[in-house]
Design a protein around this motif. Structure first.
Motif, short mmCIF file in Angstrom:
data_model
loop_
_atom_site.label_atom_id
_atom_site.label_comp_id
_atom_site.label_asym_id
_atom_site.label_seq_id
_atom_site.Cartn_x
_atom_site.Cartn_y
_atom_site.Cartn_z
N LEU A 64 0.83 -1.21 0.00
CA LEU A 64 0.00 0.00 0.00
C LEU A 64 0.86 1.25 0.00
O LEU A 64 0.38 2.35 -0.26
N PRO A 97 -0.86 -3.78 -4.21
CA PRO A 97 -1.71 -4.74 -3.51
C PRO A 97 -1.65 -6.11 -4.18
O PRO A 97 -1.58 -6.21 -5.40
N PHE A 120 -7.70 -4.49 10.08
CA PHE A 120 -7.33 -3.29 10.83
C PHE A 120 -8.11 -3.24 12.14
O PHE A 120 -8.96 -4.07 12.42
N TRP A 148 -24.61 -0.75 3.98
CA TRP A 148 -25.64 -1.03 2.98
C TRP A 148 -25.54 -2.45 2.44
O TRP A 148 -26.31 -2.85 1.58
N ILE A 168 -15.02 -7.54 -5.97
CA ILE A 168 -14.08 -6.58 -6.55
C ILE A 168 -13.18 -7.27 -7.58
O ILE A 168 -12.92 -6.75 -8.65
N ARG A 169 -12.71 -8.45 -7.25
CA ARG A 169 -11.73 -9.11 -8.13
C ARG A 169 -12.37 -9.80 -9.31
O ARG A 169 -11.87 -9.73 -10.42
N MET A 192 -8.38 2.32 2.53
CA MET A 192 -7.27 1.36 2.59
C MET A 192 -7.78 -0.04 2.28
O MET A 192 -7.14 -0.80 1.56
N LEU A 193 -8.95 -0.37 2.84
CA LEU A 193 -9.53 -1.69 2.58
C LEU A 193 -9.72 -1.90 1.08
O LEU A 193 -9.37 -2.94 0.55
N PHE A 194 -10.25 -0.89 0.41
CA PHE A 194 -10.47 -1.04 -1.03
C PHE A 194 -9.16 -1.15 -1.78
O PHE A 194 -9.08 -1.86 -2.78
N ARG A 195 -8.14 -0.48 -1.30
CA ARG A 195 -6.84 -0.62 -1.97
C ARG A 195 -6.28 -2.02 -1.76
O ARG A 195 -5.74 -2.61 -2.69
N THR A 196 -6.42 -2.56 -0.54
CA THR A 196 -5.89 -3.91 -0.33
C THR A 196 -6.64 -4.93 -1.20
O THR A 196 -6.07 -5.93 -1.58
N MET A 197 -7.90 -4.64 -1.51
CA MET A 197 -8.65 -5.58 -2.34
C MET A 197 -8.33 -5.38 -3.82
O MET A 197 -8.86 -6.09 -4.67
N ALA A 225 -9.09 -2.75 -5.69
CA ALA A 225 -10.22 -2.18 -6.40
C ALA A 225 -9.75 -1.08 -7.35
O ALA A 225 -8.83 -0.32 -7.04
N GLN A 265 -14.47 1.17 -9.33
CA GLN A 265 -15.06 0.30 -8.30
C GLN A 265 -15.10 1.01 -6.96
O GLN A 265 -16.10 0.93 -6.23
N LYS A 287 -18.72 1.41 -5.47
CA LYS A 287 -19.05 0.48 -4.38
C LYS A 287 -18.77 1.05 -3.01
O LYS A 287 -19.18 0.48 -2.01
N MET A 288 -18.01 2.13 -2.94
CA MET A 288 -17.68 2.65 -1.62
C MET A 288 -17.98 4.13 -1.47
O MET A 288 -18.80 4.52 -0.64
#
Ligand SMILES: Nc1ncnc2c1ncn2[C@@H]1O[C@H](COP(=O)(O)OP(=O)(O)OP(=O)(O)O)[C@@H](O)[C@H]1O
Ligand SMILES: [Mg+2]
Lengths: 269, 287
Positions: A69, A87, A95, A103, A116-117, B180-185, B187, B191, B195-196
């Protein structure tokens, strides 16, 4: 100093090295912060390592670099033989905050990384697997509930499922349970141990709690205040699986004392 | 023996019991309280009129006004000229609201999501937003004539800014952990947005919409006051010029019903779309 550096590579582990960090340095030039200084670290397959250190010594920064990151200012990060330059699919992260999206139902939150993937279809196909994970962490029947109906500990357990759904080879955990009360936290730590052993996951945990580090880890790295540097690697030779009863044993106490002794006075105030 | 009765748990002294004190006013049901206030208002109005504190031309009696409200209502329901006027205004409101959402959302995403938008476009938007937008009305009339277009332009112009601000603020609402979560995934930017950031920002977006729904009404009526046309604003202007105060009052009441309906539909849509946001009726009204 040379003696301590040689101690950084834990003895008695002949498992395959998964993570290899060499001379990782990190400065934030804009704020003139030297966060990490010459970090060398090897994580072996299926091993559990923790890093402990004062607030602001660079633990989260190290984790972000390992996760791709954040780029290091110098040094290299290798994961399964390939350099980490962004990533990666084989990394699972967690975390302090669960960060479930309100939602989405719990199960939809858990399959989010798949969505996502690989898209919605692939995510839907993983619902059964997600429910199995929910069973594993004791959240049976909570899949279709929205996250605002979950308690803090339950949300964090759902976050564990979200991390595991992609079957990552390594888990990077940044104080995952520090927002929970002590009872829940002990329980979650034992769950975590079970999960790591079942998946043979290589795990790296950032924590503020010495006893948490000792009860979970094969090796605990003690980090100095800024710039962060490993000043000692303490091998934890307690037998596995660990139980909460071990906390009261003299060996446990000795290890805790040893780590506390290495941490600068006042670092945890 | 008397001491044992003192410590008996059943005879607790008053100061050991701490009960919540609810004042009398808090206990009145909301509808009763509102009706009471309305009656008090009518009474004062009637009194002011009976005592002839103000000229009857300026202030009609409540009775007169009520009769006129009924008259206007009949006219509206029988599909007479007032309904035609209402239709014109409603059309303007719908067009301008739709346009304001389209433009406001697009600009909001530009400003909230891109560096170019934030650095280069935002300063201009802030500058325009600080201007009194009503002052542009003559310009719109000169450009677009006395038809519906100039009213739609003014109303859109007024209503766009709160939507831009709401959208942009919403896009910044996501916290560092979620990013950060979306970066680790792994995205993509799209997206992450879809999605966020956008779902996270929906409450802000709707706050913008609520402010805009008020602005769109104000814009349409102001446009009609200044630029003629066949809408409800024109009816009010004519009634006022004829010193037909009861008519002005009743037209305003129907107009505020239209405003309430617009605002209410935004709140209703928000409740369905942002179901996870717990809002009380009070904060809903506060926009
Ligand atoms: N993006 C950034 N820009 C500038 N400085 C940063 C940035 N991120 C972290 N730092 C600095 O780097 C240092 C280490 O931060 P880091 O978050 O890694 O600490 P930490 O060990 O995780 O602390 P804590 O235990 O409180 O979580 C801190 O002094 C922080 O101010
Ligand atoms: Mg940290």
């Amino acid at each position: 100093m040379i003696a301590t550096v040689s101690r950084l590579i834990p003895a008695g582990l002949d498992a395959r090295p998964v993570y290899e960090l060499r001379g990782v340095n990190k400065t934030f030039p804009r704020r003139g912060v030297h966060a990490l200084d010459r970090i060398d670290l090897t994580l072996h397959e299926g091993g559990f390592a923790s890093v402990i250190g004062a607030s602001g010594c660079g633990k989260s920064t190290l984790l972000k670099i390992m996760a791709g990151l954040l780029p290091p200012s110098a040094g290299s990060v290798m994961l399964s033989g390939k350099a980490v330059i962004g990533p990666r699919r084989d990394i699972g992260m967690m975390f302090q905050q669960a960060t479930l999206f309100p939602w989405r139902t719990t199960i939809e939150n858990i399959v989010l990384p798949i969505e996502i993937r690989d898209g919605r279809g692939a995510a839907r196909a993983k619902h059964d697997e997600a429910r199995t994970l929910l069973d594993l962490v004791g959240l049976t029947g909570f899949g279709d509930v929205f996250p605002n109906e979950l308690s803090g500990g339950m949300a964090q357990r759902a976050a564990i499922c979200r991390m595991l759904i992609t079957k990552p080879a390594v888990l990077l955990l940044d104080e995952p349970f520090s927002a929970l009360d002590e009872l829940t936290r002990d329980y979650m730590n034992m769950e975590l141990q079970k999960i790591c052993m079942a998946h043979n996951a290589t795990t790296f945990l950032v924590t503020h709690s010495i006893s948490e580090a000792v009860i979970l880890s094969d090796v605990v790295y003690v980090m100095s205040p800024r710039p962060g540097r490993f000043i000692e690697a303490v091998d934890i030779d307690l037998p596995r699986p660990r139980t909460l009863d071990m906390i009261t044993t003299p060996r446990f106490g000795a290890l805790v004392d040893r780590i506390r002794g290495r941490l600068d006075r006042g670092a945890f105030l | 023996m008397s001491q044992t009765t003192d410590t008996d748990p059943h005879t607790t002294t008053p100061d050991t019991v701490w009960s919540e004190h609810v004042s009398l006013i808090d206990r009145i049901p909301r509808s009763v309280a509102m009706a009471g206030l309305f009656l008090a208002f009518l009474a004062i109005w009637q009194l002011a009129w009976s005592l002839q504190l103000v000229s009857p031309i300026i202030l009609p009696s409540p009775g007169e006004t009520a009769r006129d409200i009924v008259f206007v209502g009949q006219n509206l329901f029988s599909g007479d000229y007032m309904l035609t006027a209402l239709r014109v205004t409603v059309t303007e409101v719908i067009y301008s609201f739709a346009l304001a959402i389209l433009i406001g959302f697009s600009l909001g995403v530009l400003v909230g999501e891109t560096v170019f938008g934030e650095r280069a476009v935002m300063p201009y938007l802030v500058a325009i937003d600080t201007m009194p937008k009503i002052a542009f009305a003559p310009l719109f009339i000169a450009w677009l004539g006395f038809g519906i277009a100039s009213k739609v332009a003014l109303a859109t112009f007024i209503a766009t800014f709160p939507i831009i601000v709401g959208t942009a603020a919403g896009l910044h609402a996501a916290d560092e952990n979620a990013r950060m979560l979306f970066r680790t995934m792994g995205a993509s930017r799209l997206q992450t947005l879809m999605k966020m950031k956008l779902p996270t920002g929906l409450p802000h977006f709707f706050t913008g919409l609520k402010i805009a729904s008020v602005g769109v009404m104000a814009g349409a009526i102001t446009g009609e006051f200044l630029g003629g046309g066949k809408g409800f604003g024109e009816l009010i202007r004519v009634a006022a010029s004829q010193l037909d105060t009861p008519r002005v009052f009743s037209l305003i009441i129907y107009l505020s019903l239209l405003g309430l309906a617009t605002f209410g539909s935004v709140v209703w849509i928000q409740r369905r779309f942002v179901f996870w946001q717990k809002t009380s009726a009070a904060t809903d009204g506060m926009a």
